[in-house]
Design a protein around this motif. Structure first.
Motif, short mmCIF file in Angstrom:
data_model
loop_
_atom_site.label_atom_id
_atom_site.label_comp_id
_atom_site.label_asym_id
_atom_site.label_seq_id
_atom_site.Cartn_x
_atom_site.Cartn_y
_atom_site.Cartn_z
N UNK A 124 -20.65 -43.82 19.21
CA UNK A 124 -21.91 -44.41 18.76
C UNK A 124 -21.62 -45.86 18.42
N UNK A 125 -22.32 -46.81 19.02
CA UNK A 125 -22.03 -48.21 18.71
C UNK A 125 -23.29 -49.06 18.67
N UNK A 126 -23.26 -50.08 17.81
CA UNK A 126 -24.39 -51.01 17.72
C UNK A 126 -25.18 -50.84 16.44
N UNK A 127 -26.50 -51.03 16.53
CA UNK A 127 -27.36 -50.96 15.35
C UNK A 127 -28.24 -49.72 15.39
N UNK A 128 -28.65 -49.27 14.24
CA UNK A 128 -29.58 -48.15 14.20
C UNK A 128 -30.64 -48.35 13.12
N UNK A 129 -31.83 -48.73 13.55
CA UNK A 129 -32.94 -48.84 12.62
C UNK A 129 -34.25 -48.39 13.25
N UNK A 130 -34.23 -47.28 13.99
CA UNK A 130 -35.48 -46.87 14.64
C UNK A 130 -36.54 -46.51 13.60
N UNK A 131 -37.79 -46.63 14.02
CA UNK A 131 -38.89 -46.26 13.14
C UNK A 131 -38.85 -44.74 12.91
N UNK A 132 -38.53 -44.03 13.98
CA UNK A 132 -38.55 -42.58 13.92
C UNK A 132 -37.15 -42.05 14.25
N UNK A 133 -36.36 -41.82 13.21
CA UNK A 133 -34.96 -41.42 13.43
C UNK A 133 -34.86 -40.02 14.02
N UNK A 134 -35.81 -39.16 13.66
CA UNK A 134 -35.75 -37.76 14.11
C UNK A 134 -35.89 -37.69 15.64
N UNK B 147 -12.43 -36.78 19.99
CA UNK B 147 -12.41 -37.84 18.97
C UNK B 147 -13.76 -38.57 19.05
N UNK B 148 -14.52 -38.51 17.97
CA UNK B 148 -15.83 -39.14 17.95
C UNK B 148 -15.71 -40.48 17.22
N UNK B 149 -16.07 -41.56 17.94
CA UNK B 149 -15.96 -42.90 17.34
C UNK B 149 -17.32 -43.40 16.90
N UNK B 150 -17.37 -43.87 15.67
CA UNK B 150 -18.55 -44.59 15.18
C UNK B 150 -18.16 -46.06 15.08
N UNK C 57 -13.97 -44.07 12.17
CA UNK C 57 -15.04 -44.94 11.66
C UNK C 57 -14.56 -46.38 11.78
N UNK C 58 -15.08 -47.10 12.76
CA UNK C 58 -14.64 -48.48 13.00
C UNK C 58 -15.55 -49.46 12.28
N UNK C 59 -14.96 -50.47 11.66
CA UNK C 59 -15.76 -51.50 10.99
C UNK C 59 -15.04 -52.83 11.05
N UNK C 60 -15.83 -53.89 11.02
CA UNK C 60 -15.27 -55.23 11.02
C UNK C 60 -14.59 -55.47 9.67
N UNK C 61 -13.39 -56.01 9.71
CA UNK C 61 -12.56 -56.16 8.51
C UNK C 61 -13.31 -56.74 7.29
N UNK C 62 -14.10 -57.79 7.54
CA UNK C 62 -14.83 -58.46 6.45
C UNK C 62 -15.99 -57.63 5.91
N UNK C 63 -16.40 -56.62 6.66
CA UNK C 63 -17.64 -55.92 6.33
C UNK C 63 -17.38 -54.80 5.32
N UNK D 81 -15.80 -32.53 5.12
CA UNK D 81 -14.42 -32.07 5.02
C UNK D 81 -13.85 -31.85 6.41
N UNK D 82 -13.41 -32.96 7.00
CA UNK D 82 -12.76 -32.93 8.31
C UNK D 82 -12.02 -34.26 8.46
N UNK D 83 -11.11 -34.36 9.42
CA UNK D 83 -10.38 -35.63 9.56
C UNK D 83 -11.33 -36.78 9.91
N UNK D 84 -11.36 -37.80 9.06
CA UNK D 84 -12.20 -38.97 9.30
C UNK D 84 -11.36 -40.19 8.95
N UNK D 85 -11.03 -40.97 9.95
CA UNK D 85 -10.12 -42.10 9.76
C UNK D 85 -10.89 -43.41 9.82
N UNK D 86 -10.63 -44.29 8.84
CA UNK D 86 -11.26 -45.61 8.85
C UNK D 86 -10.37 -46.59 9.60
N UNK D 87 -10.98 -47.33 10.51
CA UNK D 87 -10.19 -48.31 11.29
C UNK D 87 -10.90 -49.65 11.29
N UNK D 88 -10.22 -50.68 10.80
CA UNK D 88 -10.85 -52.00 10.77
C UNK D 88 -10.43 -52.82 11.98
#
Lengths: 190, 125
Positions: free
Chosen positions: B26-36, B58-61, B95-101, B116-123
């Motif tokens: 999953x990549x980019x922005x998410x602000x839909x009016x109707x999330x469902x 491996x699921x990447x956000x 879970x990928x994120x920009x270092x400054x963010x 409760x599952x393996x979730x790794x943060x990666x900058x």
């Protein structure tokens, strides 16, 4: 003809004073009207571009963007009609972004039914009272309990705004009539 | 199983759920009016995938922005992935994120606490 030209010059003065006041108060954006998803996208894209050129750091820029989206989607989803007090979809309201020396203000105003005032005030006061750790815990509790409403909200907007900005939300209800009040909310991002 | 690929828009993320190439992202922005409406097909797809998943998933956000309504749906997706994990499948989340963010980092930490599952943060820079 004379009256017309007088009215015209008065209007020209009005335009100039709007311009002057906007410059003086560092208002980046002001809008009054219907708020739908297209308006939300347009304003957030525009502000994102303006912010990219500013010297603010990344978290601040993103928080301004974040607060804008939540506020605009709040107006779009929750604004009520000032005469009937009934939900208006899409809602209408006023929306402003201004710059201060240290940060940014996002200000919104929209009519809400008087019957909803207590509920809205309580939601904001609850989060305004919390410190950083309390609000993090509260957010986790609420996101677990949350269900997406018919209007498409998760009920997390106010919590998230206070959590992200670390500032309290200023708000005020100005009575319009027996049915509705004008709800103004101001958020500071620094 | 067919891949589910949704191209990014101004208000919705790019979704790649592609077992054939073993890419889940999953990549980019998410602000839909109707999330469902947007996330419904994603959750349905994950249900179907759980019937016969790859040996390792491996699921990447890699999101730059999401609104509060999307934050709830992201949690719903993570809970679904947690179910596969509980069933004994080899599945993890990055879970990928920009270092400054710092807010995106904090969001990742909060999700890591909630599921409760393996979730790794990666900058990244």
């Amino acid at each position: 003809m004379k009256e017309n030209s007088f009215a015209n010059s008065e209007f020209m003065d009005f335009v100039y004073s709007v311009h002057e006041n906007m410059v003086k108060n560092d208002i980046m954006l002001i809008y009054e009207g219907e708020v739908n998803q297209d308006i939300t996208k347009t304003f957030t894209t525009l502000t994102q571009k303006n912010l990219e050129e500013s010297e603010a750091n990344l978290p601040i820029k993103k928080r301004v963007y974040h607060v804008m989206v939540e506020c605009l989607q709040n107006i779009g989803k929750h604004s009520d009609n000032a005469e009937s007090g009934l939900p208006e979809i899409p809602g209408t309201g006023i929306f402003m972004v201004s710059k201060s020396t240290e940060g940014y203000y996002v200000i919104t105003g929209n009519p809400v039914a008087n019957s909803r005032i207590d509920e809205i005030a309580e939601m904001i006061e609850t989060v305004n009272k919390m410190d950083k750790d309390e609000i993090k815990a509260y957010y986790k509790k609420k996101i677990l309990e949350s269900r997406i409403s018919e209007k498409g909200g998760a009920g997390l907007g106010f919590i998230d705004i206070v959590k992200k900005t670390g500032n309290k939300i200023d708000f005020h209800f100005q009575k319009i009539n027996d049915i509705a009040s004008f709800f103004v909310m101001k958020t500071y991002i620094n | 199983m067919d891949a589910l690929i949704i191209e990014a828009t101004d208000e919705t993320p790019k979704v790649v759920l592609d077992p054939g190439n073993n890419i889940f992202e999953f990549s980019g922005k998410s602000l839909p009016e109707d999330v469902t409406t947007f996330y419904g097909p994603v959750l349905d797809w994950l249900d179907a995938y759980s019937e016969s998943p790859n040996s390792k998933t491996v699921v990447k956000f890699n999101l730059v922005y999401f609104n509060t309504a999307s934050s709830k749906l992201i949690l719903d997706i993570l809970f679904k992935l947690e179910e596969f994990y509980d069933e004994g499948h080899d599945i993890s989340v990055e879970w990928h994120y920009q270092e400054e963010d710092e807010d995106m980092e904090e969001a990742g930490e909060e999700y890591a606490d909630l599921v409760e599952m393996p979730l790794e943060l990666k900058s990244y820079e």
